[in-house]
Each structure stands twice: as C-alpha cells, then as structure tokens.
Design a protein around this motif. Structure first.
Motif, PDB file in Angstrom:
ATOM      1  N   UNK A   1       0.839  -1.209   0.000  1.00  0.00           N
ATOM      2  CA  UNK A   1       0.000   0.000   0.000  1.00  0.00           C
ATOM      3  C   UNK A   1       0.871   1.256   0.000  1.00  0.00           C
ATOM      4  N   UNK A   2       1.864   1.267   0.883  1.00  0.00           N
ATOM      5  CA  UNK A   2       2.721   2.455   0.935  1.00  0.00           C
ATOM      6  C   UNK A   2       3.502   2.635  -0.359  1.00  0.00           C
ATOM      7  N   UNK A   3       3.973   1.527  -0.947  1.00  0.00           N
ATOM      8  CA  UNK A   3       4.723   1.624  -2.202  1.00  0.00           C
ATOM      9  C   UNK A   3       3.861   2.225  -3.300  1.00  0.00           C
ATOM     10  N   UNK A   4       2.585   1.871  -3.332  1.00  0.00           N
ATOM     11  CA  UNK A   4       1.667   2.468  -4.312  1.00  0.00           C
ATOM     12  C   UNK A   4       1.492   3.964  -4.058  1.00  0.00           C
ATOM     13  N   UNK A   5       1.335   4.341  -2.785  1.00  0.00           N
ATOM     14  CA  UNK A   5       1.201   5.755  -2.431  1.00  0.00           C
ATOM     15  C   UNK A   5       2.475   6.515  -2.788  1.00  0.00           C
ATOM     16  N   UNK A   6       3.618   5.932  -2.433  1.00  0.00           N
ATOM     17  CA  UNK A   6       4.883   6.593  -2.735  1.00  0.00           C
ATOM     18  C   UNK A   6       5.126   6.631  -4.241  1.00  0.00           C
ATOM     19  N   UNK A   7       4.662   5.599  -4.947  1.00  0.00           N
ATOM     20  CA  UNK A   7       4.774   5.603  -6.402  1.00  0.00           C
ATOM     21  C   UNK A   7       4.034   6.779  -7.006  1.00  0.00           C
ATOM     22  N   UNK A   8       2.871   7.124  -6.448  1.00  0.00           N
ATOM     23  CA  UNK A   8       2.111   8.289  -6.918  1.00  0.00           C
ATOM     24  C   UNK A   8       2.888   9.570  -6.631  1.00  0.00           C
ATOM     25  N   UNK A   9       3.451   9.666  -5.425  1.00  0.00           N
ATOM     26  CA  UNK A   9       4.273  10.840  -5.082  1.00  0.00           C
ATOM     27  C   UNK A   9       5.476  10.927  -6.022  1.00  0.00           C
ATOM     28  N   UNK A  10       6.065   9.782  -6.318  1.00  0.00           N
ATOM     29  CA  UNK A  10       7.197   9.706  -7.250  1.00  0.00           C
ATOM     30  C   UNK A  10       6.809  10.282  -8.610  1.00  0.00           C
ATOM     31  N   UNK A  11       5.689   9.818  -9.153  1.00  0.00           N
ATOM     32  CA  UNK A  11       5.254  10.274 -10.475  1.00  0.00           C
ATOM     33  C   UNK A  11       4.912  11.760 -10.482  1.00  0.00           C
ATOM     34  N   UNK A  12       4.262  12.227  -9.422  1.00  0.00           N
ATOM     35  CA  UNK A  12       3.925  13.646  -9.339  1.00  0.00           C
ATOM     36  C   UNK A  12       5.175  14.507  -9.351  1.00  0.00           C
ATOM     37  N   UNK A  13       6.208  14.057  -8.643  1.00  0.00           N
ATOM     38  CA  UNK A  13       7.455  14.820  -8.608  1.00  0.00           C
ATOM     39  C   UNK A  13       8.193  14.764  -9.941  1.00  0.00           C
ATOM     40  N   UNK A  14       8.079  13.654 -10.649  1.00  0.00           N
ATOM     41  CA  UNK A  14       8.685  13.577 -11.983  1.00  0.00           C
ATOM     42  C   UNK A  14       7.956  14.512 -12.937  1.00  0.00           C
ATOM     43  N   UNK A  15       6.625  14.491 -12.894  1.00  0.00           N
ATOM     44  CA  UNK A  15       5.849  15.397 -13.746  1.00  0.00           C
ATOM     45  C   UNK A  15       6.110  16.858 -13.391  1.00  0.00           C
ATOM     46  N   UNK A  16       6.406  17.110 -12.132  1.00  0.00           N
ATOM     47  CA  UNK A  16       6.662  18.483 -11.681  1.00  0.00           C
ATOM     48  C   UNK A  16       7.958  19.040 -12.267  1.00  0.00           C
ATOM     49  N   UNK A  17       8.793  18.160 -12.827  1.00  0.00           N
ATOM     50  CA  UNK A  17      10.011  18.640 -13.478  1.00  0.00           C
ATOM     51  C   UNK A  17       9.711  19.243 -14.853  1.00  0.00           C
ATOM     52  N   UNK A  18       8.511  18.976 -15.364  1.00  0.00           N
ATOM     53  CA  UNK A  18       8.083  19.592 -16.620  1.00  0.00           C
ATOM     54  C   UNK A  18       7.178  20.772 -16.291  1.00  0.00           C
ATOM     55  N   UNK A  19       6.600  21.354 -17.318  1.00  0.00           N
ATOM     56  CA  UNK A  19       5.714  22.504 -17.104  1.00  0.00           C
ATOM     57  C   UNK A  19       4.329  22.087 -16.625  1.00  0.00           C
ATOM     58  N   UNK A  20       4.051  20.768 -16.638  1.00  0.00           N
ATOM     59  CA  UNK A  20       2.704  20.303 -16.318  1.00  0.00           C
ATOM     60  C   UNK A  20       2.292  20.635 -14.892  1.00  0.00           C
ATOM     61  N   UNK A  21       3.180  20.348 -13.933  1.00  0.00           N
ATOM     62  CA  UNK A  21       2.838  20.534 -12.523  1.00  0.00           C
ATOM     63  C   UNK A  21       3.848  21.415 -11.789  1.00  0.00           C
ATOM     64  N   UNK A  22       4.638  22.178 -12.529  1.00  0.00           N
ATOM     65  CA  UNK A  22       5.720  22.937 -11.919  1.00  0.00           C
ATOM     66  C   UNK A  22       5.222  23.900 -10.846  1.00  0.00           C
ATOM     67  N   UNK A  23       4.052  24.469 -11.066  1.00  0.00           N
ATOM     68  CA  UNK A  23       3.499  25.417 -10.097  1.00  0.00           C
ATOM     69  C   UNK A  23       3.127  24.742  -8.776  1.00  0.00           C
ATOM     70  N   UNK A  24       2.972  23.422  -8.797  1.00  0.00           N
ATOM     71  CA  UNK A  24       2.585  22.691  -7.584  1.00  0.00           C
ATOM     72  C   UNK A  24       3.780  22.050  -6.877  1.00  0.00           C
ATOM     73  N   UNK A  25       4.986  22.314  -7.379  1.00  0.00           N
ATOM     74  CA  UNK A  25       6.186  21.694  -6.829  1.00  0.00           C
ATOM     75  C   UNK A  25       6.370  22.015  -5.353  1.00  0.00           C
ATOM     76  N   UNK A  26       5.952  23.202  -4.963  1.00  0.00           N
ATOM     77  CA  UNK A  26       6.078  23.627  -3.568  1.00  0.00           C
ATOM     78  C   UNK A  26       5.310  22.700  -2.633  1.00  0.00           C
ATOM     79  N   UNK A  27       4.224  22.116  -3.120  1.00  0.00           N
ATOM     80  CA  UNK A  27       3.391  21.230  -2.304  1.00  0.00           C
ATOM     81  C   UNK A  27       3.735  19.750  -2.512  1.00  0.00           C
ATOM     82  N   UNK A  28       4.235  19.427  -3.701  1.00  0.00           N
ATOM     83  CA  UNK A  28       4.490  18.028  -4.053  1.00  0.00           C
ATOM     84  C   UNK A  28       5.812  17.526  -3.488  1.00  0.00           C
ATOM     85  N   UNK A  29       6.876  18.313  -3.610  1.00  0.00           N
ATOM     86  CA  UNK A  29       8.207  17.840  -3.216  1.00  0.00           C
ATOM     87  C   UNK A  29       8.314  17.489  -1.730  1.00  0.00           C
TER      88      UNK A  29
END
Length: 229
Positions: free
Chosen positions: A7-35
């Motif tokens: 369960x935790x690995x799935x949750x962390x996997x989502x956090x992982x993907x969000x942080x990878x997407x945050x390296x592009x322009x897609x979620x960059x504005x949310x990096x302050x909350x995601x990282x």
C-alpha cells in the motif's frame, strides 16, 4: 519485500510520479506542495512501523526530517544562491545522521566481515577524488562546501557497506543501494548546478533521490540485527 509494503509503495509511487511530472511545465506550479511529500510520507511511514526507542530508527527519522528541510530550501535555490547553501547544509546533516545510524550497526559486531566496506571505500575513494578534481574549477566559492559534502556522503555510503553481516541481508542491500543512489543523485545535481545544465537533469536527480530515500527507509523498517557468533 514489496508485499509487506504494498500500500505504501503504491502511495509513494504516486508521489514519485507527481514529482517527476513536476520537473516539466505540467505541474511545476505545484512543486512547492508536491516535493515535501517525499520525506513527509517516508518519515510518517517509518515512525508507524518501527520502535522509535531504538537509536538507529531515531537517527534515520531525523535524517529524513533534515532531508525535508533540504528539499524545501532547494525549491528556492534558483532565486537565491544562499538557499542552495542552506539546502546543502541540511542534506549534509542528514547524511551525518544516516552515518551515525549505520555506524551503530558496525559497532554491534566490529569483527564481522569488512569485505564490502573495504570495497566501497576503494570505489568511492576513486570516484570522489576523480569527480571532485573534475568539477573543482567550476565551483568558485563552493569549493570547500562541496568538498566537505562529498566527503560526508562518501562516508555515509561506506558505512552502509560496513553493515554487511551485522544486519539481515535484506536491510543491508536496501540501505546500501539507497546510499549508492544518493551518491548518483548528488553527483548529477553537482554536474548540472556547477558544470553544465542538461535537459533531463531534473528527472535524473529527482528519480535517483526518491529511490534512495525510499530504499533507506524500507531498509530501516526491515532491519534485524544479526547475533554475534
């Protein structure tokens, strides 16, 4: 191993993907909350699954907290060079805490095999000296801070290798690979910051960093001290 943390690995996997997407322009504005979610989630999961009266666990948890500070400072590093320095100091303290934790395992049985520790000492000695010699001329005022940082993270990885035969094999492997991924992540960060920026730097740095913290945390949870023989 992952079955115990599915369960935790799935949750962390989502956090992982969000942080990878945050390296592009897609979620960059949310990096302050995601990282910050990286170390917050890991620290909470560690706290819930280990005995915090054990010194090793307290040190790893403290290392995650200082890593959280480092993550937050580095979010503002592009606007002020001092935030990069604050982040460097935060991660330096995190590595010191991890080092103390790993050294506790070494002290449990100093007479056990030192093969992997000696091997890591040689490999990291060669790599660290070579890499620092390569980037030294690009560092300017950061020569001493970066030199100190590289020394400390190398000690952390070497001490992770000296845990062999002192803890169960699963914990040893997880934490050792976590330490190696940390070295890779920080080397990639240093090259991008001081030598030459490259297009995939953000993804490489963040992915290796998140894998490193995940492996160290799960390795701490799975840790079982080997009885002296």
């Amino acid at each position: 191993m992952l079955k115990n943390h599915k369960v935790f690995t799935l949750v962390f996997g989502l956090i992982f993907l969000l942080n990878i997407f945050a390296q592009s322009d897609l979620l960059q504005d949310f990096n302050l909350f995601i990282k910050p979610l990286i170390c917050i989630s890991l620290a909470i999961y560690l706290y819930k699954n280990v005995n915090m009266a054990v010194g090793f666990n307290r040190l790893v948890c403290a290392g995650l907290i200082f890593s959280l500070f480092g993550d937050c400072f580095l979010l503002f590093a592009s606007s002020d060079i001092y935030f990069f320095l604050y982040g460097l100091v935060s991660f330096l303290l995190a590595h010191v805490l991890y080092s103390f934790a790993f050294f506790r395992d070494f002290k449990n049985n100093p007479q056990a095999s030192k093969f992997y520790g000696h091997l890591m000492l040689f490999l990291l000695g060669v790599f660290t000296l070579s890499f620092y010699s390569f980037i030294r001329d690009y560092l300017n005022d950061f020569r001493i801070p970066v030199m100190v940082y590289m020394f400390v993270i190398s000690v952390m990885a070497i001490l992770a290798a000296y845990r062999y035969k002192r803890v169960n094999l699963l914990s040893f492997r997880l934490i050792l690979f976590g330490a190696v991924f940390f070295v890779i992540s920080d080397a990639a960060l240093a090259f991008n910051k001081f030598v030459e920026p490259y297009s995939f730097a953000g993804i490489l740095i963040m992915s290796t960093y998140m894998v490193a913290q995940y492996l160290i945390t799960i390795g701490a949870i799975e840790r079982k001290v080997e009885e002296m023989k």
